[in-house]
Design a protein around this motif. Structure first.
Motif, short mmCIF file in Angstrom:
data_model
loop_
_atom_site.label_atom_id
_atom_site.label_comp_id
_atom_site.label_asym_id
_atom_site.label_seq_id
_atom_site.Cartn_x
_atom_site.Cartn_y
_atom_site.Cartn_z
N MET A 3 0.85 -1.20 0.00
CA MET A 3 0.00 0.00 0.00
C MET A 3 0.88 1.25 0.00
N THR A 4 0.80 1.99 -1.09
CA THR A 4 1.62 3.19 -1.26
C THR A 4 0.74 4.32 -1.76
N VAL A 5 0.87 5.48 -1.15
CA VAL A 5 0.17 6.67 -1.62
C VAL A 5 1.15 7.52 -2.41
N ALA A 6 0.78 7.84 -3.65
CA ALA A 6 1.57 8.74 -4.49
C ALA A 6 0.89 10.10 -4.47
N SER A 7 1.52 11.06 -3.81
CA SER A 7 0.98 12.41 -3.72
C SER A 7 1.71 13.27 -4.75
N ILE A 8 0.98 13.73 -5.77
CA ILE A 8 1.59 14.35 -6.95
C ILE A 8 1.24 15.83 -7.01
N ASN A 9 2.27 16.66 -7.16
CA ASN A 9 2.07 18.08 -7.41
C ASN A 9 1.65 18.24 -8.87
N ILE A 10 0.45 18.75 -9.10
CA ILE A 10 -0.12 18.78 -10.45
C ILE A 10 0.69 19.68 -11.38
N LYS A 11 1.24 20.77 -10.87
CA LYS A 11 1.97 21.71 -11.72
C LYS A 11 3.33 21.16 -12.14
N THR A 12 4.08 20.58 -11.19
CA THR A 12 5.46 20.17 -11.47
C THR A 12 5.61 18.66 -11.72
N GLY A 13 4.70 17.87 -11.20
CA GLY A 13 4.85 16.42 -11.29
C GLY A 13 5.68 15.84 -10.16
N ASN A 14 6.27 16.69 -9.30
CA ASN A 14 7.04 16.18 -8.17
C ASN A 14 6.14 15.31 -7.29
N GLN A 52 6.13 19.41 2.10
CA GLN A 52 6.76 20.73 2.02
C GLN A 52 8.13 20.65 1.38
N ALA A 53 8.88 19.61 1.73
CA ALA A 53 10.23 19.45 1.17
C ALA A 53 10.18 19.17 -0.34
N SER A 54 9.11 18.53 -0.80
CA SER A 54 9.05 18.15 -2.21
C SER A 54 8.90 19.34 -3.14
N VAL A 55 8.44 20.47 -2.63
CA VAL A 55 8.26 21.65 -3.48
C VAL A 55 9.42 22.63 -3.36
N ARG A 56 10.37 22.31 -2.48
CA ARG A 56 11.55 23.18 -2.35
C ARG A 56 12.60 22.76 -3.36
N PRO A 57 13.42 23.70 -3.84
CA PRO A 57 14.49 23.35 -4.78
C PRO A 57 15.47 22.37 -4.15
#
Length: 474
Positions: free
Chosen positions: A165-176, A407-412
């Motif tokens: 069981m894995t949740v993939a949380s995807i940023n729609i704009k970047t795909g991160n 939060q870390a996934s959207v930081r450079p």
């Protein structure tokens, strides 16, 4: 040209002009579009149009070649010349029709796949309708959460056991993407107030069973108790509610992958290239069927399945680490060229192994999002010891870890100054103080409050989300 040679100048120039216009139009369309623009062609209506147009072009080319041949008066040739020229024209007809026939067949196959796997909007009352699947498919949100479930529906078991069981949380704009892996033996999960199971299990799922109430039982429980859930086949909703409440996320959609059907899917793309850090024994009695040797290997479908499932000489947490690497390898290596080259095999395998509540109208948007993910950053966080104990989970701590990972996934990405960390699927050992585990009669690992640190069967550094490229060596 044949019509020009035969003296039919008006017809010849008209056909030549039409060909040049179509060729120029095709070149302009191809040069001004990228793969994301083509995802809109994944809808049922677009696929029907494509198959009809491809069929019309195939018949058009056949007619053009045939009339051109007739315009050259082949009856003036001797019998041998007529036979040879007739065979050559037949081969030419097949050659010019084949690409269009392939496109038409691919469109029909894709349409059948979409209609087989995906449901029409409104067929599932638990899924919010999509107001505008073209302009705003995600209803104004900036993130969408998919629950990816590996189901073990072997013939010797009743129902489906959700072992992965894995949740993939995807940023729609970047795909991160951040992948959250939950252990199958996470005990006594809670449910949101909106779930019928919240009232039935106010203290957590099967909280009265000290060695029971595992997360991988929730799906089947929901299916087995329609009187509680309010209808049949509510296992997916029960699991989505439990996992969403655990992580503090709204789970939008789920996809169940039959693990044994996964073999065909991996074989369809030619296998997966995976770095194996330690020998992995698999199958048979205690791993006697074979061994996947350490090193960078090209794994077949069967080997990839067992690489992600074997617990011989390891444990559930080590297996979770390998599973996320298999998912990451597939996401990176199922490239468009491989998909096109093996499309029919992939489509047939997918129809057999997949179940989802993603509405058919969202397929183009999901395809576009998948292309973004392929070129984006994928990080992963596992809720395993020593930071998270499945037998006595700290629910607020889990939600805080999820929030920090998002939060870390959207930081450079910052350049690392230290030496590169271990790239094993489970990571390096954590030296932080932690409660030591105890093992229950059922084989569950639980934490002993107040005890000192004790090493887990699999060392894990899971305080923060890690890049899959870093962890798995993709």
């Amino acid at each position: 040209m044949a019509h020009l040679r035969a003296g039919h100048r008006r017809t010849g120039f008209a056909l030549l002009g039409a060909f040049l216009v179509l060729l120029l139009g095709g070149l302009i369309y191809g040069l001004t579009r990228d793969l994301s623009d083509l995802t809109g062609l994944a809808s049922g209506a677009a696929l029907t149009i494509i198959s009809v147009i491809a069929g019309a072009f195939a018949l058009g080319w056949f007619g053009l070649v045939l009339t051109s041949y007739i315009s050259l008066s082949p009856n003036k040739l001797d019998s041998r010349g007529q036979i040879v020229s007739g065979v050559l024209v037949g081969v030419l007809c097949v050659s010019v029709m084949a690409p269009f026939a392939y496109v038409a067949n691919a469109a029909v196959t894709t349409k059948d796949l979409v209609q087989t796997v995906f449901k029409k909007a409104g067929s599932d009352p638990d899924i919010a309708p999509v107001a505008d699947p073209v302009k705003d498919p995600w209803n104004g949100r900036d993130r969408v959460n998919f629950l990816l479930v590996g189901g073990d529906g072997a013939g010797n078991r009743v129902g489906v056991r959700t072992d992965s069981m894995t949740v993939a949380s995807i940023n729609i704009k970047t795909g991160n993407t951040v992948m959250f892996s939950l252990p199958r033996n996470l005990q006594h999960v809670r449910f949101p107030a909106s779930s019928p199971l919240a009232k039935h299990f106010p203290n957590g799922y099967m909280a009265d069973l000290p060695n029971g109430g595992l997360l991988n039982e929730v799906w089947q429980y929901g299916n087995d108790h329609p009187e509680i859930m309010g209808g049949p086949h509510k296992g997916p909703r029960a699991l989505m509610d439990a996992i969403g409440h655990t992580l503090g996320l709204k789970i939008d959609y789920y996809a169940l992958i039959n693990m044994y059907g996964f073999v065909d899917l991996v074989d369809a793309i030619g296998g997966l290239r995976i770095r194996v850090d330690h020998d992995v024994k698999w199958g048979g009695t205690f791993g006697t069927a074979g061994t996947i040797k350490a090193g960078t290997r090209k794994l077949s479908g069967e080997q990839a399945l067992w690489y992600g499932r074997s617990r011989v000489g390891s444990d559930d947490f080590s297996r979770m680490g390998r599973q996320r690497c298999v998912i990451g390898a597939f996401a990176k290596q199922a490239t468009p060229d491989k998909i096109l080259a093996n499309f029919t095999k992939i489509a047939n395998a997918t129809k057999k192994l997949a179940e989802t509540n993603i509405p058919e109208e969202l397929v183009p948007a999901v395809a576009e999002l998948a292309l973004k993910v392929k070129g984006a950053r994928i990080t992963s966080l596992q809720f395993v010891p020593p930071e998270f104990w499945p037998g006595s989970a700290d629910w607020p701590k889990i939600r805080v870890a999820v929030s920090k990972a998002l939060q870390a996934s959207v930081r450079p990405v910052r350049q690392k100054l230290a030496s590169a960390p271990s790239a094993s699927p489970s990571g390096a050992a954590s030296g932080a103080p932690s409660e030591s585990p105890t093992t229950s009669a059922s084989g569950q690992v639980t934490a002993a409050p107040g005890a000192t640190t004790s090493p887990t069967p699999t060392p894990n550094d899971n305080k923060a989300a890690k890049s899959l490229d870093e962890v798995c060596g993709l």
